[in-house]
Design an enzyme around this catalytic site. Structure first.
Site, PDB file in Angstrom:
ATOM      1  N   LYS A  25       1.952  -3.491 -12.793  1.00 47.15           N
ATOM      2  CA  LYS A  25       2.481  -4.902 -12.456  1.00 47.15           C
ATOM      3  C   LYS A  25       1.463  -5.842 -13.051  1.00 47.15           C
ATOM      4  O   LYS A  25       2.074  -6.961 -13.513  1.00 47.15           O
ATOM      5  CB  LYS A  25       2.345  -5.111 -10.717  1.00 47.15           C
ATOM      6  CG  LYS A  25       3.281  -4.394 -10.038  1.00 47.15           C
ATOM      7  CD  LYS A  25       3.056  -4.720  -8.542  1.00 47.15           C
ATOM      8  CE  LYS A  25       3.253  -3.452  -7.502  1.00 47.15           C
ATOM      9  NZ  LYS A  25       2.878  -3.569  -6.337  1.00 47.15           N
ATOM     10  N   LYS A  32      -1.568   2.979 -17.957  1.00 46.68           N
ATOM     11  CA  LYS A  32      -0.657   3.205 -17.105  1.00 46.68           C
ATOM     12  C   LYS A  32       0.252   2.009 -16.890  1.00 46.68           C
ATOM     13  O   LYS A  32      -0.094   0.823 -16.868  1.00 46.68           O
ATOM     14  CB  LYS A  32      -1.501   3.576 -15.570  1.00 46.68           C
ATOM     15  CG  LYS A  32      -0.866   2.910 -14.342  1.00 46.68           C
ATOM     16  CD  LYS A  32      -2.115   3.215 -13.186  1.00 46.68           C
ATOM     17  CE  LYS A  32      -2.470   1.856 -12.748  1.00 46.68           C
ATOM     18  NZ  LYS A  32      -3.144   1.467 -11.517  1.00 46.68           N
ATOM     19  N   LYS A  80     -10.670  -4.113 -11.763  1.00 50.93           N
ATOM     20  CA  LYS A  80     -10.236  -5.378 -11.409  1.00 50.93           C
ATOM     21  C   LYS A  80     -11.216  -6.336 -11.520  1.00 50.93           C
ATOM     22  O   LYS A  80     -11.063  -7.637 -11.818  1.00 50.93           O
ATOM     23  CB  LYS A  80      -9.379  -5.271 -10.058  1.00 50.93           C
ATOM     24  CG  LYS A  80      -8.256  -4.432 -10.026  1.00 50.93           C
ATOM     25  CD  LYS A  80      -7.353  -4.671  -8.746  1.00 50.93           C
ATOM     26  CE  LYS A  80      -6.343  -3.941  -8.414  1.00 50.93           C
ATOM     27  NZ  LYS A  80      -5.673  -3.881  -7.158  1.00 50.93           N
TER      28      LYS A  80
HETATM   29  P1  TYM Z   1       0.511  -0.651  -5.310  1.00 50.59           P
HETATM   30  O1  TYM Z   1       1.397  -1.628  -5.013  1.00 50.59           O
HETATM   31  O2  TYM Z   1      -0.516  -1.001  -6.513  1.00 50.59           O
HETATM   32  O3  TYM Z   1       1.169   0.684  -5.678  1.00 50.59           O
HETATM   33  C1  TYM Z   1       2.267   1.366  -4.882  1.00 50.59           C
HETATM   34  C2  TYM Z   1       2.345   2.648  -5.296  1.00 50.59           C
HETATM   35  O4  TYM Z   1       2.767   2.946  -6.853  1.00 50.59           O
HETATM   36  C3  TYM Z   1       1.960   3.758  -7.318  1.00 50.59           C
HETATM   37  N1  TYM Z   1       1.762   3.779  -8.797  1.00 50.59           N
HETATM   38  C4  TYM Z   1       2.261   4.549  -9.853  1.00 50.59           C
HETATM   39  N2  TYM Z   1       2.813   5.559  -9.676  1.00 50.59           N
HETATM   40  C5  TYM Z   1       2.835   6.239 -10.938  1.00 50.59           C
HETATM   41  N3  TYM Z   1       2.698   5.552 -12.182  1.00 50.59           N
HETATM   42  C6  TYM Z   1       2.247   4.504 -12.236  1.00 50.59           C
HETATM   43  N4  TYM Z   1       2.295   3.741 -13.401  1.00 50.59           N
HETATM   44  C7  TYM Z   1       2.153   3.797 -10.944  1.00 50.59           C
HETATM   45  N5  TYM Z   1       1.685   2.405 -10.630  1.00 50.59           N
HETATM   46  C8  TYM Z   1       1.652   2.463  -9.469  1.00 50.59           C
HETATM   47  C9  TYM Z   1       0.918   3.766  -6.504  1.00 50.59           C
HETATM   48  O5  TYM Z   1      -0.094   4.978  -6.743  1.00 50.59           O
HETATM   49  C10 TYM Z   1       1.127   3.496  -5.085  1.00 50.59           C
HETATM   50  O6  TYM Z   1       1.347   4.636  -4.525  1.00 50.59           O
HETATM   51  N6  TYM Z   1      -3.548   0.645  -2.920  1.00 50.59           N
HETATM   52  C11 TYM Z   1      -2.106   0.911  -2.740  1.00 50.59           C
HETATM   53  C12 TYM Z   1      -1.359   0.199  -1.535  1.00 50.59           C
HETATM   54  C13 TYM Z   1      -1.595   0.722  -0.282  1.00 50.59           C
HETATM   55  C14 TYM Z   1      -1.515   2.147   0.492  1.00 50.59           C
HETATM   56  C15 TYM Z   1      -1.998   1.977   1.663  1.00 50.59           C
HETATM   57  C16 TYM Z   1      -0.892   3.205  -0.084  1.00 50.59           C
HETATM   58  C17 TYM Z   1      -2.580   0.029   0.769  1.00 50.59           C
HETATM   59  N7  TYM Z   1      -2.527   0.878   1.779  1.00 50.59           N
HETATM   60  C18 TYM Z   1      -2.010   2.996   2.503  1.00 50.59           C
HETATM   61  C19 TYM Z   1      -0.975   4.135   0.749  1.00 50.59           C
HETATM   62  C20 TYM Z   1      -1.485   4.199   2.110  1.00 50.59           C
HETATM   63  C21 TYM Z   1      -1.402   0.502  -4.202  1.00 50.59           C
HETATM   64  O7  TYM Z   1      -1.903   1.084  -5.173  1.00 50.59           O
HETATM   65  O8  TYM Z   1      -0.273  -0.184  -4.082  1.00 50.59           O
END
Ligand code: TYM
Length: 331
Positions: free
Chosen positions: A196, A193, A111
């Site tokens: 968003k 991957k 990022k």
């Molecule tokens: P975020 O919003 O980027 O993603 C949310 C969840 O979606 C999963 N994910 C995917 N899984 C499979 N294939 C993909 N292409 C894909 N893209 C996203 C991510 O692994 C995630 O589980 N950092 C976290 C948010 C967070 C969080 C936490 C998670 C903040 N605090 C505490 C767990 C516990 C995240 O990536 O959000």
């Protein structure tokens, strides 16, 4: 009872990667655990954001949790910024986290390149805030997609370091990464991957995409020149990704899909069955979403109750942490 915590950022529309990698797994095990599901709006400002849409995006994600099957009677749904303990614990953990642990994070590096000169301190600190989210609730399990594995390892390291330096206050959590759906790939490039932040909408299917949009995206998605469809060929990432999606959407095993593949005359046939399965799977989620957002006051009530329940647990841990660090309690 074991405790689960996880969260999604309110940035942009949720896509099937977020659903298959994370939310679907929360739903599947919610009856077995005590659950906290958070909309992580503090994380959403680690890259430039639009103040006009932050609140509505936050509500949308909470509504989608419910639409996907999170039951507010079993699970606590809340907004991260409503529980100030998250920001406060982050500060305390910042002061025991070595800088080079954060500089190593792959997501930060990816990022940061995109942000150029404008990389904020918040982007570097993102994983410490995530550690605070998890550790405040003394979570045993954190169900996430594959891309969050490194952040979970860091969370474990931070908890271990705190416990060594002060007192054993923080539970060291385990990641819960299900094999199927852990890494959903882009529709326009099977080596990337689904994300968003990809500028092309054609690269992902959103949970709220209408049937005609889903059909269009699958019709146009990247394929290859080989007619027969098979799993696990590293030269054919698109085939592997789309067959994997079909397994989940159609609720079929790999063996069943492999057998069915012999009846398809190439990609065209497969794309039709995949489209039907995706639409059929997402339709009940979309119907439920419409109901949730229509019922006036319902979501507010859930988020208010969620904040109260989450606060009770979070501040208990925060106080124990401050105590262990030797702070003078408020007089
Ligand atoms: P975020 O919003 O980027 O993603 C949310 C969840 O979606 C999963 N994910 C995917 N899984 C499979 N294939 C993909 N292409 C894909 N893209 C996203 C991510 O692994 C995630 O589980 N950092 C976290 C948010 C967070 C969080 C936490 C998670 C903040 N605090 C505490 C767990 C516990 C995240 O990536 O959000």
């Amino acid at each position: 009872q074991k405790r689960v915590l996880s969260g999604v950022q309110p940035t942009g529309n949720l896509h099937i990667g977020n659903y298959l990698g994370a939310i679907r797994n929360w739903v599947e095990t919610q009856a077995d655990y005590e659950n906290f599901f958070c909309v992580v709006d503090l994380h959403a400002i680690t890259v430039p954001h639009d103040p006009k849409s932050l609140a509505s995006n936050t509500r949308d994600i909470a509504a989608l949790y419910i639409a996907c099957g999170i039951d507010p009677r079993i699970s606590t749904i809340f907004v991260q910024s409503h529980v100030s303990a998250h920001a406060e614990l982050t500060w305390l953990l910042n002061c025991i986290t070595p800088l080079n642990w954060l500089e190593r994070m792959i997501q930060f590096k990816e990022k940061a390149i995109k942000q150029g000169e404008n990389v904020g301190v918040g982007l570097l600190d993102y994983p410490v805030l995530m550690a605070a989210d998890i550790l405040l609730y003394q979570a045993d399990l954190v169900p996430v997609g594959e891309d969050q594995k490194q952040h979970l390892e860091l969370t474990r390291d931070i908890a271990g370091r705190f416990n060594d330096q002060f007192q054993s206050v923080l539970k060291v959590p385990e990641p819960l990464i299900r094999k199927e759906g852990a890494r959903v790939m882009s529709l326009t490039d099977g080596t990337k991957k689904m994300s968003k932040s990809d500028p092309s909408e054609m690269s992902r299917i959103h949970l709220l995409d209408r049937p005609d949009e889903i059909a269009k995206k699958i019709k146009k998605c990247k394929t290859d020149a080989i007619r027969e469809l098979a799993f696990d060929d590293s030269e054919r990432p698109e085939a592997n990704n789309l067959l994997g999606l079909y397994c989940i959407f159609a609720n079929k095993t790999k063996e069943e899909v492999q057998a069915e593949a012999t009846t398809w005359r190439g990609w065209g046939d497969f794309k039709n069955v995949l489209t039907d399965a995706a639409i059929a799977h997402l339709q009940p989620i979309q119907t439920k979403y419409d109901e949730v957002v229509k019922e006036s006051g319902y979501l507010d009530r859930i988020l208010k109750e969620g904040r109260e329940k989450a606060s009770a647990t979070a501040f208990k841990t925060l106080n124990a942490v401050k105590d262990a660090m030797g702070y003078l309690p408020p007089l």
